[in-house]
Design an enzyme around this catalytic site. Structure first.
Site, short mmCIF file in Angstrom:
data_model
loop_
_atom_site.label_atom_id
_atom_site.label_comp_id
_atom_site.label_asym_id
_atom_site.label_seq_id
_atom_site.Cartn_x
_atom_site.Cartn_y
_atom_site.Cartn_z
N SER A 29 0.84 -1.20 0.00
CA SER A 29 0.00 0.00 0.00
C SER A 29 0.87 1.24 0.00
O SER A 29 1.05 1.90 1.03
CB SER A 29 -0.94 -0.01 1.21
OG SER A 29 -0.20 -0.18 2.42
N HIS A 141 4.41 5.18 2.80
CA HIS A 141 3.69 3.94 3.10
C HIS A 141 2.32 4.28 3.68
O HIS A 141 2.18 5.19 4.50
CB HIS A 141 4.49 3.10 4.11
CG HIS A 141 4.05 1.68 4.17
ND1 HIS A 141 2.83 1.30 4.70
CD2 HIS A 141 4.66 0.53 3.77
CE1 HIS A 141 2.72 -0.02 4.63
NE2 HIS A 141 3.81 -0.51 4.05
N HIS A 142 1.31 3.54 3.26
CA HIS A 142 -0.06 3.80 3.71
C HIS A 142 -0.23 3.60 5.21
O HIS A 142 -1.16 4.15 5.82
CB HIS A 142 -1.03 2.90 2.94
CG HIS A 142 -2.35 3.54 2.66
ND1 HIS A 142 -2.99 4.38 3.54
CD2 HIS A 142 -3.17 3.45 1.57
CE1 HIS A 142 -4.14 4.78 3.01
NE2 HIS A 142 -4.27 4.24 1.82
N ALA A 143 0.64 2.82 5.82
CA ALA A 143 0.56 2.63 7.27
C ALA A 143 0.85 3.93 8.02
O ALA A 143 0.45 4.09 9.17
CB ALA A 143 1.52 1.54 7.73
N ASN A 327 -4.16 6.81 9.54
CA ASN A 327 -5.30 6.56 8.66
C ASN A 327 -6.61 6.79 9.40
O ASN A 327 -6.80 6.29 10.51
CB ASN A 327 -5.23 5.13 8.14
CG ASN A 327 -4.11 4.94 7.14
OD1 ASN A 327 -4.25 5.25 5.97
ND2 ASN A 327 -2.97 4.44 7.61
#
Length: 470
Positions: A29, A141-143, A327
């Site tokens: 992601s 990074h989506h994290a 997020n």
């Protein structure tokens, strides 16, 4: 960035799932943001702005530390070997410096996995673009964050004026937002993880008990209504986690680790006017354009389709929780009609579908569900998500950017494109609004979409259909 943003020293359960899913490389992601500048930023000023951003935004200097006992989500820890020279890179675009050349440069950058022993970001300053332009590529990074959070993070890199932003004393956000933990050692980290786990379990138990208590009182007053709501919540969670065996598209079926980027822009006001003509929103017009383009693409291949499976991240930032870094979205996954030829009817139907999905009870239970999934063996939870995501036909994401012009160290930002991750889908189309324009960032899997130029042309025709409503 606002000093109200709060940085926890651990990932939320949802962030942790985005991190652990990379056990399957097809579920990576990675977000890539492209800022196209009219010229080159002032070198010395850019260095100072970047250094200030790194100091003020904790995530830019933190690495991920796993809990050895899996008793708690991964922890954010300041990288003792942090070296900004690894993360900030200067490259020259190949070819003649067109937008196509720039996107070709960005594609392999997006495909490369992060070094997980370092902070999860990279910034590329790209020179050699036509007409003297420069570009900034930001890989995240989506994290670390979703698209809306990325806008918050990168706001420190841009300014409202070509003139330097005046320094205000006492605005070092890293000191006021987060007291960063240092390395604790194995024993210290184990104790910290156990304390976290105990606290989280107590908090979740208290929340569930409170809900049950309220439910018990309602059961006395309205037993049928209480049972109906409990059943609705359970069905909603089951739908969110339901595996799917194959894509609905008869054309976009294969998957790979590759990605292709395409991009185009148009007037924000034109798209808003079309949405307003049917009493809809910008998002209704955007998704209506994408679904229209998908209809045309499938018809071109002689394989018309009635519906496709879409994932749409829904922003859930609200109240105190909305101030948390990371997020803050819920991934709504549902089938949408593709075969509605009339753009007004299409937008109205999509408006109703999205409104229904926003009311799904599972969206408010995302972190609780993620915490339960985290208790499963990692290979099991990753396999579950693979069965949910690899058959998604397309993803749409609508990210609001600055409604006014901004500058990067004296260079005006002409355009902003945000490329979302495929994570197993065939297509991801992200709409980013900036300074009176909407920028379509199109990411496709080359194995699913083998004719990307045709696909983008179909999307543009889908946009024209929507604009014809106004």
């Amino acid at each position: 960035m606002s000093d109200s943003v709060r940085y926890a020293d651990r990932m939320s359960p949802s962030d942790a799932l985005l991190w652990s899913n990379e056990l399957d490389p097809m579920l990576r992601s990675t977000i890539v943001s492209v800022m196209l500048l009219e010229g080159a930023p002032d070198p010395g000023r850019f260095e100072r702005v970047l250094a200030r951003s790194i100091e003020r935004i904790p995530r830019l200097r933190q690495r991920v530390v796993l809990d050895a006992l899996s008793a708690a989500p991964p922890r954010w820890e300041r990288d003792p070997l942090f070296d900004p020279r690894y993360h900030v890179r200067r490259v020259s675009v190949p070819g003649t410096g067109t937008l196509r050349d720039l996107l070709d440069l960005a594609q392999p950058i997006a495909m490369q996995a992060f070094d997980k022993d370092r902070p999860l970001w990279e910034l590329y300053q790209v020179s050699g673009l036509e007409h003297g332009r420069t570009a900034l590529l930001i890989k995240l990074h989506h994290a670390v964050s979703d698209g809306v959070g990325l806008v918050r993070m990168t706001s420190s890199l841009v300014e409202r004026s070509p003139e330097p932003r005046p320094e205000r004393p006492g605005t070092a956000e890293s000191a006021s937002i987060l007291d960063e933990p240092a390395a604790r050692g194995a024993f210290g980290e184990t104790l910290a993880a156990l304390r976290y786990s105990a606290g989280e379990n107590l908090e979740r138990t208290t929340r569930v008990a409170g809900a049950l208590g309220a439910g018990a009182l309602r059961t006395l007053r309205d037993p049928l209504g209480a049972a109906r709501d409990a059943g609705r919540a359970a069905r909603s969670v089951a739908r969110m986690l339901r595996p799917v065996s194959e894509p609905l598209s008869p054309v976009m079926r294969e998957r790979s680790l590759g990605v292709r980027f395409d991009a185009f822009a148009l007037s924000l006001e034109d798209l808003k006017r079309a949405a307003k003509a049917v009493g809809g929103t910008l998002n209704d017009a955007f998704v209506g354009a994408v679904t229209g383009g998908l209809r045309l693409y499938h018809e071109h291949h002689g394989r018309p389709v009635s519906e496709l499976r879409m994932t749409m991240p829904i922003n859930v930032r609200e109240g105190e929780a909305g101030k948390r870094a990371g997020n803050q979205f819920a991934p709504a996954r549902f089938s949408v009609p593709i075969s509605i030829p009339h753009p007004a009817a299409r937008m109205l139907r999509l408006r109703d579908l999205v409104a229904r999905e926003r009311r799904e009870p599972a969206l408010g239970l995302l972190d609780d569900v993620a915490a339960l999934l985290a208790r499963l063996p990692r290979s099991v939870s990753v396999g579950m998500f693979g069965s949910m995501l690899k058959s998604i036909d397309f993803v749409t994401s609508n990210v609001p950017g600055p409604p006014f012009p901004v500058w990067s160290s004296g260079a005006r930002v002409e355009a902003m494109f945000g490329f979302g991750p495929l994570s197993g889908a065939a297509v991801n189309v992200t709409l980013f609004s900036y300074d009176g324009q909407v920028h379509f960032a199109v990411a496709t899997d080359p194995s699913a979409v083998r004719d990307p130029e045709l696909f983008t042309d179909c999307l543009k025709l889908g946009v024209e259909e929507i604009l014809s409503v106004a």
